[in-house]
Motif scaffolding. Structure first.
Motif, PDB file in Angstrom:
ATOM      1  N   ALA A   1       0.855  -1.480  -0.383  1.00  0.00           N
ATOM      2  CA  ALA A   1      -0.126  -0.458  -0.167  1.00  0.00           C
ATOM      3  C   ALA A   1       0.961   1.507   0.462  1.00  0.00           C
ATOM      4  O   ALA A   1       0.546   2.817  -0.802  1.00  0.00           O
ATOM      5  N   ALA A   2       1.964   0.853   0.830  1.00  0.00           N
ATOM      6  CA  ALA A   2       3.101   2.299   1.195  1.00  0.00           C
ATOM      7  C   ALA A   2       2.244   3.871   1.124  1.00  0.00           C
ATOM      8  O   ALA A   2       1.345   4.043   2.387  1.00  0.00           O
ATOM      9  N   SER A   3       2.027   4.983   0.208  1.00  0.00           N
ATOM     10  CA  SER A   3       1.742   5.373   0.923  1.00  0.00           C
ATOM     11  C   SER A   3      -0.244   6.047   0.296  1.00  0.00           C
ATOM     12  O   SER A   3      -0.533   6.940   0.727  1.00  0.00           O
ATOM     13  N   LEU A   4      -0.530   5.120  -0.210  1.00  0.00           N
ATOM     14  CA  LEU A   4      -1.727   4.667   0.457  1.00  0.00           C
ATOM     15  C   LEU A   4      -2.577   4.385   1.055  1.00  0.00           C
ATOM     16  O   LEU A   4      -1.853   2.902   1.495  1.00  0.00           O
ATOM     17  N   PRO A   5      -3.750   5.336   1.710  1.00  0.00           N
ATOM     18  CA  PRO A   5      -4.347   4.247   3.438  1.00  0.00           C
ATOM     19  C   PRO A   5      -5.099   2.958   3.280  1.00  0.00           C
ATOM     20  O   PRO A   5      -5.462   2.709   1.926  1.00  0.00           O
ATOM     21  N   LEU A   6      -4.671   1.498   4.225  1.00  0.00           N
ATOM     22  CA  LEU A   6      -5.026   0.784   3.819  1.00  0.00           C
ATOM     23  C   LEU A   6      -6.193   1.143   4.883  1.00  0.00           C
ATOM     24  O   LEU A   6      -6.925  -0.490   4.340  1.00  0.00           O
ATOM     25  N   THR A   7      -6.596   1.636   5.244  1.00  0.00           N
ATOM     26  CA  THR A   7      -8.135   2.085   6.512  1.00  0.00           C
ATOM     27  C   THR A   7      -8.782   1.660   4.699  1.00  0.00           C
ATOM     28  O   THR A   7     -10.284   1.837   5.233  1.00  0.00           O
ATOM     29  N   ASN A   8      -8.762   2.577   3.527  1.00  0.00           N
ATOM     30  CA  ASN A   8      -9.643   2.284   2.618  1.00  0.00           C
ATOM     31  C   ASN A   8     -10.136   1.258   2.210  1.00  0.00           C
ATOM     32  O   ASN A   8      -9.019   0.561   1.533  1.00  0.00           O
ATOM     33  N   SER A   9     -11.444   0.512   2.078  1.00  0.00           N
ATOM     34  CA  SER A   9     -11.840  -0.993   1.906  1.00  0.00           C
ATOM     35  C   SER A   9     -11.282  -1.248   0.144  1.00  0.00           C
ATOM     36  O   SER A   9     -10.613  -2.012   0.324  1.00  0.00           O
ATOM     37  N   GLU A  10     -11.550   0.002  -0.488  1.00  0.00           N
ATOM     38  CA  GLU A  10     -10.807  -0.396  -2.001  1.00  0.00           C
ATOM     39  C   GLU A  10      -9.786  -0.700  -2.600  1.00  0.00           C
ATOM     40  O   GLU A  10      -9.336  -1.679  -2.677  1.00  0.00           O
ATOM     41  N   VAL A  11      -8.714  -0.167  -1.683  1.00  0.00           N
ATOM     42  CA  VAL A  11      -6.575  -0.448  -1.165  1.00  0.00           C
ATOM     43  C   VAL A  11      -7.152  -1.018  -0.545  1.00  0.00           C
ATOM     44  O   VAL A  11      -6.154  -2.485  -1.020  1.00  0.00           O
ATOM     45  N   LYS A  12      -7.268  -1.903   0.288  1.00  0.00           N
ATOM     46  CA  LYS A  12      -7.237  -2.663   0.921  1.00  0.00           C
ATOM     47  C   LYS A  12      -7.943  -4.326   0.438  1.00  0.00           C
ATOM     48  O   LYS A  12      -7.230  -5.091  -0.059  1.00  0.00           O
ATOM     49  N   GLN A  13      -9.220  -4.234  -0.647  1.00  0.00           N
ATOM     50  CA  GLN A  13      -9.690  -5.044  -0.934  1.00  0.00           C
ATOM     51  C   GLN A  13      -8.652  -5.632  -2.283  1.00  0.00           C
ATOM     52  O   GLN A  13      -7.982  -6.705  -2.552  1.00  0.00           O
ATOM     53  N   ASN A  14      -7.998  -4.473  -2.543  1.00  0.00           N
ATOM     54  CA  ASN A  14      -6.710  -4.519  -3.870  1.00  0.00           C
ATOM     55  C   ASN A  14      -5.688  -5.024  -3.212  1.00  0.00           C
ATOM     56  O   ASN A  14      -4.841  -6.065  -3.977  1.00  0.00           O
ATOM     57  N   VAL A  15      -5.077  -4.753  -2.668  1.00  0.00           N
ATOM     58  CA  VAL A  15      -3.914  -5.442  -1.920  1.00  0.00           C
ATOM     59  C   VAL A  15      -4.473  -6.934  -1.216  1.00  0.00           C
ATOM     60  O   VAL A  15      -3.349  -7.316  -2.090  1.00  0.00           O
ATOM     61  N   ASP A  16      -5.170  -7.275  -1.221  1.00  0.00           N
ATOM     62  CA  ASP A  16      -5.455  -8.699  -1.071  1.00  0.00           C
ATOM     63  C   ASP A  16      -5.550  -8.963  -2.313  1.00  0.00           C
ATOM     64  O   ASP A  16      -4.954 -10.460  -2.181  1.00  0.00           O
ATOM     65  N   LYS A  17      -6.175  -8.725  -3.232  1.00  0.00           N
ATOM     66  CA  LYS A  17      -6.266  -8.831  -4.273  1.00  0.00           C
ATOM     67  C   LYS A  17      -5.069  -9.534  -5.079  1.00  0.00           C
ATOM     68  O   LYS A  17      -4.238 -10.503  -5.417  1.00  0.00           O
ATOM     69  N   LEU A  18      -4.042  -8.935  -4.776  1.00  0.00           N
ATOM     70  CA  LEU A  18      -2.275  -8.348  -5.954  1.00  0.00           C
ATOM     71  C   LEU A  18      -1.464 -10.039  -4.564  1.00  0.00           C
ATOM     72  O   LEU A  18      -1.169 -10.271  -4.797  1.00  0.00           O
ATOM     73  N   ILE A  19      -2.147  -9.543  -3.583  1.00  0.00           N
ATOM     74  CA  ILE A  19      -1.777 -10.453  -2.654  1.00  0.00           C
ATOM     75  C   ILE A  19      -1.401 -12.550  -2.722  1.00  0.00           C
ATOM     76  O   ILE A  19      -0.906 -13.111  -3.170  1.00  0.00           O
ATOM     77  N   LYS A  20      -3.051 -12.142  -2.586  1.00  0.00           N
ATOM     78  CA  LYS A  20      -3.049 -13.844  -3.289  1.00  0.00           C
ATOM     79  C   LYS A  20      -2.291 -14.250  -5.144  1.00  0.00           C
ATOM     80  O   LYS A  20      -1.722 -14.657  -5.171  1.00  0.00           O
ATOM     81  N   LEU A  21      -2.645 -12.904  -6.035  1.00  0.00           N
ATOM     82  CA  LEU A  21      -1.707 -12.826  -7.216  1.00  0.00           C
ATOM     83  C   LEU A  21      -0.182 -13.313  -6.740  1.00  0.00           C
ATOM     84  O   LEU A  21       0.123 -14.092  -7.601  1.00  0.00           O
ATOM     85  N   VAL A  22       0.171 -12.712  -6.742  1.00  0.00           N
ATOM     86  CA  VAL A  22       1.447 -12.522  -6.211  1.00  0.00           C
ATOM     87  C   VAL A  22       2.324 -14.055  -5.205  1.00  0.00           C
ATOM     88  O   VAL A  22       2.990 -14.316  -4.415  1.00  0.00           O
ATOM     89  N   ARG A  23       1.019 -14.949  -4.437  1.00  0.00           N
ATOM     90  CA  ARG A  23       0.648 -15.979  -3.906  1.00  0.00           C
ATOM     91  C   ARG A  23       2.099 -15.719  -2.839  1.00  0.00           C
ATOM     92  O   ARG A  23       2.638 -16.045  -2.023  1.00  0.00           O
ATOM     93  N   LEU A  24       1.587 -14.523  -1.674  1.00  0.00           N
ATOM     94  CA  LEU A  24       2.195 -14.373  -0.779  1.00  0.00           C
ATOM     95  C   LEU A  24       1.143 -14.634   0.647  1.00  0.00           C
ATOM     96  O   LEU A  24       1.050 -13.809   1.331  1.00  0.00           O
ATOM     97  N   GLU A  25      -0.096 -15.325   0.274  1.00  0.00           N
ATOM     98  CA  GLU A  25      -1.550 -15.322   1.774  1.00  0.00           C
ATOM     99  C   GLU A  25      -0.475 -15.686   2.854  1.00  0.00           C
ATOM    100  O   GLU A  25       0.623 -16.751   2.476  1.00  0.00           O
ATOM    101  N   GLY A  26      -0.495 -15.192   3.580  1.00  0.00           N
ATOM    102  CA  GLY A  26       0.006 -15.960   5.044  1.00  0.00           C
ATOM    103  C   GLY A  26       1.279 -14.621   5.499  1.00  0.00           C
ATOM    104  O   GLY A  26       1.798 -14.678   6.243  1.00  0.00           O
ATOM    105  N   PHE A  27       1.324 -14.187   4.675  1.00  0.00           N
ATOM    106  CA  PHE A  27       2.799 -13.386   4.862  1.00  0.00           C
ATOM    107  C   PHE A  27       2.554 -11.763   4.841  1.00  0.00           C
ATOM    108  O   PHE A  27       2.836 -11.176   5.599  1.00  0.00           O
ATOM    109  N   GLU A  28       0.653 -11.377   4.957  1.00  0.00           N
ATOM    110  CA  GLU A  28       0.375 -10.415   5.035  1.00  0.00           C
ATOM    111  C   GLU A  28       1.226  -9.298   6.377  1.00  0.00           C
ATOM    112  O   GLU A  28       1.820  -8.462   5.706  1.00  0.00           O
ATOM    113  N   LYS A  29       1.416  -9.692   7.770  1.00  0.00           N
ATOM    114  CA  LYS A  29       2.203  -8.969   8.452  1.00  0.00           C
ATOM    115  C   LYS A  29       3.320  -9.604   8.274  1.00  0.00           C
ATOM    116  O   LYS A  29       4.154  -8.995   9.641  1.00  0.00           O
TER     117      LYS A  29
END
Lengths: 256, 279
Positions: free
Chosen positions: A98-126
């Motif tokens: 997310a870097a400069s974009l706020p994770l509190t924004n639900s759209e940003v959060k959704q896209n971030v989650d989608k990309l984490i799935k795309l690059v296969r890093l589920e479980g490493f979010e934190k």
């Protein structure tokens, strides 16, 4: 349709009284959705060319246009993946993306989650960057660039520091992303196999001054197999081009 | 058969783990105890030599005497009053000097221009010993609180200033390229890149500042005051009440350590992302 257009690009480095001609009359057109690989011996200016495309270096003559607009500086329209992942060590994986974009924004959060799935890093979010392997960290940096929906993704030897297994895995991951997102890619490498494996077109550059020597269209279907005869034929073709350039050091260093 | 052996192996492994864990806990306790051996031996020898009358109590009162004095002082309420005053001075001076040090450090770190105009002067002032400016501060501000707080602020300013400046200048320039590519604005550049990356240095500056604030506090209170732990020590010295002197010294030592530990806790939480050699 042409997405990125480079016309008559010349660049010189001036150091004291020495003037080095780094890039010489570069003309290059990248079509929408195309995967271009640039290969050449070290010192041929391929990274300098990529930096110019990224807008991180704007001291050159000639012009670079993205989507018809002149590139005047770095922006999120040109995503850049560096050789090192260059993550912010104090941010977790999802915050890095997310870097400069706020994770509190639900759209940003959704896209971030989608990309984490795309690059296969589920479980490493934190997880923090120090807890990631080199390949994982590089995938985070790819996701970070993709979140901005770049028109083009510029990659500067992104897998150069990875071991052979991780590298070939990352190549497939990148092809998957390319298929999924249809982002145009310009990929700089010094590995002939990698260039042929990934690109629709392989641009061969020669050094001093950096010039485009030849452009080879690779019309093999994806997914490609490095062991097939047709792949090896392209490899021979690219190697012959290199012999013309008489840059045998590179071929030596590639272990051929 | 093979199944059985697998199960038993599993059991062995888990019990092994348990043994290892309790062993590790025991190890931790031993390490802690190791740290106590030396002071306890010293205390016992100290107490015994005092009890046998080998050392005069005006020079070195016994630990038990110091403890009784401490309890007496707490019960009369004297000690807590003095301590409050001291704490207030240290805190006030530290906040004033520390905040200024942080702000000026940030400004100087950001702008080459400001660095060139301001930094040489600050470096010159930095080398002036705190004790040397005491007479000047007394002349200007008298013996009141102002001169004390300013003295402490002067001490606390420099460690934070120097370290903040250093932290800002050691931001990885490669990450600046990333910030450009991701289109950080100026505010984001400061809050998302420069400050987090300078944080280890800033926290180090904070710890050093707190240490200096305590030192300056003692100097300030010894230069003349009618309240505070420093005053308590000076006053007790005049009447040869050595045990009160000891109580004062011990309070300084304990609170110096406590304040340092508080910052260390912050450091641990805020810098858990760091990947450094941990010894």
């Amino acid at each position: 349709m042409t997405l990125l257009e480079i016309n008559q690009l010349n660049k010189t480095f001036v150091k004291g009284r020495d003037v080095t001609h780094v890039l010489n009359n570069i003309d290059l057109h990248v079509k929408n959705g195309e995967f271009i690989t640039i290969i050449g011996p070290s010192g041929c200016g391929k990274s300098t060319l990529l930096k110019a495309m990224a807008g991180l270096d704007i001291e050159y003559s000639g012009e670079i246009k993205l989507d018809g607009e002149r590139v005047t500086g770095a922006s999120i329209r040109q995503g850049v993946i560096f050789q090192e992942p260059r993550l912010f060590p104090w941010l977790t994986v999802e915050r890095n993306i997310a870097a400069s974009l706020p994770l509190t924004n639900s759209e940003v959060k959704q896209n971030v989650d989608k990309l984490i799935k795309l690059v296969r890093l589920e479980g490493f979010e934190k997880a923090y960057p120090k807890e990631l392997s080199g390949g994982m960290a590089q995938r985070v940096s790819i996701a970070r660039a993709l979140l901005r929906k770049p028109k083009i993704l510029l990659l500067d030897e992104p897998f150069g520091a990875l071991d052979a297994f991780t590298r070939s895995h990352m190549q497939d991951a990148l092809l998957d992303i390319w298929k999924e997102e249809k982002t145009s890619m310009v990929f700089v490498t010094h590995d002939i196999d990698e260039a042929i494996y990934l690109g629709n077109k392989v641009i061969i550059m020669s050094a001093r001054p950096g010039t485009i020597q030849n452009i080879i269209n690779i019309d093999l279907p994806f997914p490609r197999k490095k062991s097939t005869k047709s792949f090896q034929e392209f490899r021979q073709l690219v190697l012959r081009e290199f012999e013309k350039v008489e840059e045998l050091e590179l071929i030596d260093s590639a272990g051929i | 058969m093979s199944n059985q052996s697998a199960i038993s192996l599993d059991k062995v492994n888990s019990s092994k783990k348990r043994v290892l864990k309790s062993k590790r806990d025991l190890g931790k306790v031993t390490i802690m105890l190791k740290g106590f051996i030396f002071p306890i031996v010293i205390l016992v020898i100290w107490e015994l030599t005092g009890a046998w009358g080998l050392i005069s109590p005006t020079l070195l009162p016994r630990p038990s005497a110091i403890l009784t004095t401490f309890i007496d002082l707490v019960l009369t309420g004297n000690l807590i009053e003095h301590f409050k005053i001291s704490l207030w001075r240290a805190l006030g001076g530290f906040i004033l000097g520390g905040t200024l040090g942080l702000l000026v450090g940030v400004a100087v770190g950001f702008k080459k221009n400001i660095e060139q105009t301001v930094d040489p002067t600050i470096q010159m002032l930095r080398t002036v010993p705190t004790l040397a400016v005491i007479p000047l501060f007394i002349l200007w501000f008298g013996f009141g609180e102002v001169s004390k707080i300013l003295l402490i602020a002067k001490g606390a300013f420099f460690p934070l200033y120097v370290n903040t400046f250093l932290g800002i200048r050691s931001v990885d320039s490669k990450l600046f390229d990333v910030a450009k590519v991701l289109e950080f604005n100026r505010w984001q550049l400061i809050t998302r890149l420069i400050l987090p990356s300078a944080l280890p240095n800033i926290l180090l500056g904070l710890r050093l500042s707190i240490g200096v604030a305590w030192l300056a506090l003692v100097a300030a209170e010894l230069m003349g005051s009618s309240e505070g732990i420093g005053y308590l020590i000076m006053d007790a010295r005049q009447f040869s009440q050595t045990s009160i002197v000891f109580v004062g010294i011990i309070i300084f030592a304990v609170f110096g350590k406590v304040s340092d530990s508080i910052v260390k806790v912050f450091e641990k939480r805020l810098l858990k992302w760091q990947d450094n050699f941990k010894g």
